[in-house]
Design a protein around this motif. Structure first.
Motif, mmCIF file in Angstrom:
data_model
loop_
_atom_site.group_PDB
_atom_site.id
_atom_site.type_symbol
_atom_site.label_atom_id
_atom_site.label_comp_id
_atom_site.label_asym_id
_atom_site.label_seq_id
_atom_site.Cartn_x
_atom_site.Cartn_y
_atom_site.Cartn_z
ATOM 1 N N THR A 244 -4.921 63.976 90.086
ATOM 2 C CA THR A 244 -4.660 65.073 89.168
ATOM 3 C C THR A 244 -4.724 66.382 89.946
ATOM 4 O OG1 THR A 244 -6.978 65.465 88.579
ATOM 5 C CG2 THR A 244 -5.802 63.772 87.334
ATOM 6 N N THR B 129 -0.436 60.649 78.899
ATOM 7 C CA THR B 129 -1.589 59.772 78.711
ATOM 8 C C THR B 129 -2.437 60.216 77.526
ATOM 9 O OG1 THR B 129 -1.641 59.342 81.099
ATOM 10 C CG2 THR B 129 -3.618 58.804 79.838
ATOM 11 N N TYR C 38 -12.186 58.460 81.392
ATOM 12 C CA TYR C 38 -10.748 58.223 81.541
ATOM 13 C C TYR C 38 -10.359 56.856 80.982
ATOM 14 C CZ TYR C 38 -6.128 57.576 83.473
ATOM 15 O OH TYR C 38 -4.791 57.329 83.596
ATOM 16 N N ILE D 241 -0.398 63.508 82.750
ATOM 17 C CA ILE D 241 -1.673 63.641 82.035
ATOM 18 C C ILE D 241 -1.429 63.872 80.552
ATOM 19 C CG2 ILE D 241 -3.730 65.079 81.760
ATOM 20 C CD1 ILE D 241 -3.620 65.579 84.773
ATOM 21 N N PRO E 20 -7.142 58.194 87.891
ATOM 22 C CA PRO E 20 -8.005 59.328 87.533
ATOM 23 C C PRO E 20 -8.192 60.337 88.655
ATOM 24 C CG PRO E 20 -8.985 57.249 86.849
ATOM 25 C CD PRO E 20 -7.823 56.900 87.714
ATOM 26 N N VAL F 79 -9.878 68.396 79.526
ATOM 27 C CA VAL F 79 -8.698 68.135 80.362
ATOM 28 C C VAL F 79 -7.624 69.182 80.117
ATOM 29 C CG1 VAL F 79 -6.828 66.510 80.824
ATOM 30 C CG2 VAL F 79 -9.163 65.668 80.543
ATOM 31 N N TYR G 96 -13.652 65.513 75.691
ATOM 32 C CA TYR G 96 -12.983 65.180 76.957
ATOM 33 C C TYR G 96 -11.530 65.656 76.949
ATOM 34 C CZ TYR G 96 -10.974 62.391 80.730
ATOM 35 O OH TYR G 96 -10.310 61.992 81.859
ATOM 36 N N ARG H 153 -17.044 60.430 84.336
ATOM 37 C CA ARG H 153 -15.616 60.591 84.075
ATOM 38 C C ARG H 153 -14.828 59.312 84.354
ATOM 39 N NH1 ARG H 153 -13.790 65.900 83.456
ATOM 40 N NH2 ARG H 153 -11.728 65.333 84.230
ATOM 41 N N ASP I 230 -7.450 55.959 78.407
ATOM 42 C CA ASP I 230 -6.323 55.173 78.891
ATOM 43 C C ASP I 230 -6.161 53.897 78.058
ATOM 44 O OD1 ASP I 230 -4.277 54.082 80.341
ATOM 45 O OD2 ASP I 230 -5.531 53.416 82.006
#
Length: 381
Positions: free
Chosen positions: A14, A267, A186, A264, A11, A75, A71, A182, A190
């Protein structure tokens, strides 16, 4: 243990985190940089002590769908902001051609590596993130003479090396709340997440995260010393790299950034693909359409977007630390905290609204647990 540390650090690795480190340093000096890095470290420690007490808000089907959707939108929105910065700050035709080639070839490499072994992509992401945090500042400082750097830092010591800024302390506290929330967000996305029981990986991940953020954020001090004046402060990192890092640093930075961005997206795609079938197309459309329509026409920084969405995440902070085990109490606590964060944020400042949302949800959850009616049906975590 090494594999556990790598998955904990994903996480952190990034482009959003790195751009934020540089922007916060440029705007708030050494206090902002140290606070940001320390809050990253503390978020890992807080997650370790609360990971077995998952907030009911993330287990509630309704709230989970809303939280996951927001979320993903956040992102993608922040990734689009990063891409906007990269495109608008690339002026030379030579580098533009190289960037186009990188954007075409790096995703193909990531796809091939992911199909060959998904774990290798995660390992590569963390290693590249650590590399960029040390190699980029090294290449940048090698370009600038030592006397110039020392004179610039000495000239800026009265401005950027202060610790008596109330607004910065408030910002650091609000960042800590967002980063703790966060950590859970995440793991909710995930699909490969597994609970970790040993404390050592969390401690090592916390130390690495703080060092990485400090290392990359220091290039903003050089930006101040050399009078790099971006229109928006989240562009300072790429402007410093373009001016002082040379073409090698630019290519290295772009390659690693594109690698991280595509990882990202993979994912997020895996998470959306594993959700309800009726929910997937709508989330994909909303998650890409809203940022795609908004980002090109707004002049907000990454930190602004991070804090605006933080108003929505702040109630989760209180619910994480209070062992509420019923859905309805959690919904009340989350909605009350959200209303408080939005109201205080609009009336005063966004960081103050984040603090208000976290504190109000925390206190209300305590009241509901101690004095609320006993419910027979609890949510099984």
């Amino acid at each position: 243990m090494a594999s556990k540390i790598i998955y904990l650090l994903i996480p952190l690795m990034t482009p959003i985190a790195f751009f934020l480190a540089a922007q916060i340093t440029y705007d708030h000096g050494v206090l902002g940089l140290l606070g940001y890095s320390i809050m990253w470290a503390l978020s890992f420690i807080a997650f370790y002590f609360t990971q077995n007490r998952k907030p009911v808000a993330i287990q509630d089907p309704i709230l989970r769908s809303v939280i996951k959707g927001v979320y993903i939108i956040e992102v993608i929105f922040c990734i689009f902001l990063v891409l906007k910065i990269i495109f608008t700050e690339t002026d030379f035709i030579y580098m533009t051609l190289i960037n186009i080639i990188l954007m075409a070839t790096v995703p193909l490499f990531v796809i091939y590596l992911y199909k060959f072994n998904p774990k290798l992509v995660a390992v590569a992401t963390v290693l590249l993130g650590i590399a960029i945090s040390f190699l980029i500042p090294t290449l940048v400082y090698l370009k600038v003479s030592i006397p110039t750097v020392y004179s610039g830092i000495h000239f800026l010591s009265t401005d950027l090396l202060r610790f008596d800024r109330p607004a910065t302390w408030l910002l650091v506290a609000s960042l800590g709340i967002i980063l703790v929330a966060r950590q859970y967000l995440y793991r909710m996305v995930d699909i490969h997440h597994k609970a970790r029981t040993r404390f050592a990986p969390f401690l090592i991940a916390a130390i690495i995260s703080s060092i990485v953020m400090i290392s990359f954020g220091t290039i903003s001090f050089l930006g101040r010393a050399q009078a790099v004046l971006p229109d928006l402060s989240d562009r300072v990192s790429i402007q410093v790299i373009n001016r002082f890092g040379g073409q090698f640093a630019q290519i290295l930075f772009m390659s690693i950034t594109i690698f991280m961005i595509f990882f990202i997206f993979i994912t997020l795609w895996e998470s959306i693909k594993g959700g309800p079938k009726k929910y997937n197309p709508l989330l994909i459309v909303i998650g890409t359409l809203i940022p795609g329509l908004v980002v090109p026409y707004v002049n907000i920084t990454l930190l602004d977007a991070f804090l605006y969405f933080g108003l929505f995440w702040s109630p989760l902070f209180g619910l994480i630390f209070v062992p509420v085990t019923t859905i309805y109490r959690t919904r009340i606590g989350f909605l009350f905290g959200l209303c408080m964060s939005l109201a205080v944020g609009l009336i005063f400042t966004i960081p103050f609204g984040i603090l208000a949302g976290a504190c109000s949800s925390f206190l209300l959850s305590i009241v509901l647990v101690l004095f609320g009616p006993v419910e027979q049906k609890n949510l099984q975590l």
